[in-house]
Design a protein around this motif. Sequence first.
Motif, PDB file in Angstrom:
ATOM      1  N   UNK A  32      35.185 136.954  61.008  1.00  0.00           N
ATOM      2  CA  UNK A  32      36.248 137.959  60.914  1.00  0.00           C
ATOM      3  C   UNK A  32      36.432 138.516  59.504  1.00  0.00           C
ATOM      4  N   UNK A  33      35.916 137.819  58.487  1.00  0.00           N
ATOM      5  CA  UNK A  33      36.022 138.384  57.140  1.00  0.00           C
ATOM      6  C   UNK A  33      35.244 139.697  57.029  1.00  0.00           C
ATOM      7  N   UNK A  85      44.660 136.123  57.306  1.00  0.00           N
ATOM      8  CA  UNK A  85      45.232 135.271  56.255  1.00  0.00           C
ATOM      9  C   UNK A  85      44.848 133.800  56.421  1.00  0.00           C
ATOM     10  N   UNK A  86      44.850 133.303  57.665  1.00  0.00           N
ATOM     11  CA  UNK A  86      44.724 131.863  57.896  1.00  0.00           C
ATOM     12  C   UNK A  86      43.382 131.388  58.442  1.00  0.00           C
ATOM     13  N   UNK A  87      42.571 132.305  58.945  1.00  0.00           N
ATOM     14  CA  UNK A  87      41.338 131.904  59.629  1.00  0.00           C
ATOM     15  C   UNK A  87      40.081 132.423  58.930  1.00  0.00           C
ATOM     16  N   UNK A  88      40.059 133.708  58.639  1.00  0.00           N
ATOM     17  CA  UNK A  88      38.838 134.349  58.122  1.00  0.00           C
ATOM     18  C   UNK A  88      38.321 133.659  56.861  1.00  0.00           C
ATOM     19  N   UNK A 148      37.022 141.984  65.991  1.00  0.00           N
ATOM     20  CA  UNK A 148      37.861 140.892  66.504  1.00  0.00           C
ATOM     21  C   UNK A 148      39.158 141.446  67.104  1.00  0.00           C
ATOM     22  N   UNK A 149      39.805 142.333  66.386  1.00  0.00           N
ATOM     23  CA  UNK A 149      41.072 142.906  66.839  1.00  0.00           C
ATOM     24  C   UNK A 149      40.946 143.729  68.109  1.00  0.00           C
ATOM     25  N   UNK A 150      39.780 144.301  68.349  1.00  0.00           N
ATOM     26  CA  UNK A 150      39.580 145.120  69.547  1.00  0.00           C
ATOM     27  C   UNK A 150      39.613 144.307  70.841  1.00  0.00           C
ATOM     28  N   UNK A 151      39.544 143.002  70.751  1.00  0.00           N
ATOM     29  CA  UNK A 151      39.624 142.166  71.949  1.00  0.00           C
ATOM     30  C   UNK A 151      41.058 142.039  72.472  1.00  0.00           C
TER      31      UNK A 151
END
Length: 109
Positions: free
Chosen positions: A60-61, A97-100, A67-70
């Motif tokens: 996602x970075x 912020x927390x995953x990428x 990713x957001x399109x899902x």
Amino acid sequence: MMKTLFKTALICIILFLLWSCTSSKEYYYPITKNYKPDDPKLYETIVVLDSLFFNAYNTCEVNLEKYGNFYADDIEFYHDNGGIMTSKKAIIEGTQKNICGKVTRELVI
């Protein structure tokens, strides 16, 4: 509200199924070696979407938009720590912020 809840529950179930599968033409999986899908075409679609979603999630970075399109614009997501989230933008920002670059998910067999 019930329609939205049903939609959210259905999305969560589909995502869980997608997350727990990998692609194979013979549909052979060590965990479910005797499983034969009733609808192989649907099953393959789920496997493909699972792969696409988690590829975007794990990268996602550089694939945040993909990713957001899902996610639907009217998503309702319940986070076990933060509670309900109803903003697609907030979910994507939280992921950024927390995953990428910090977390990856992979199928554990």
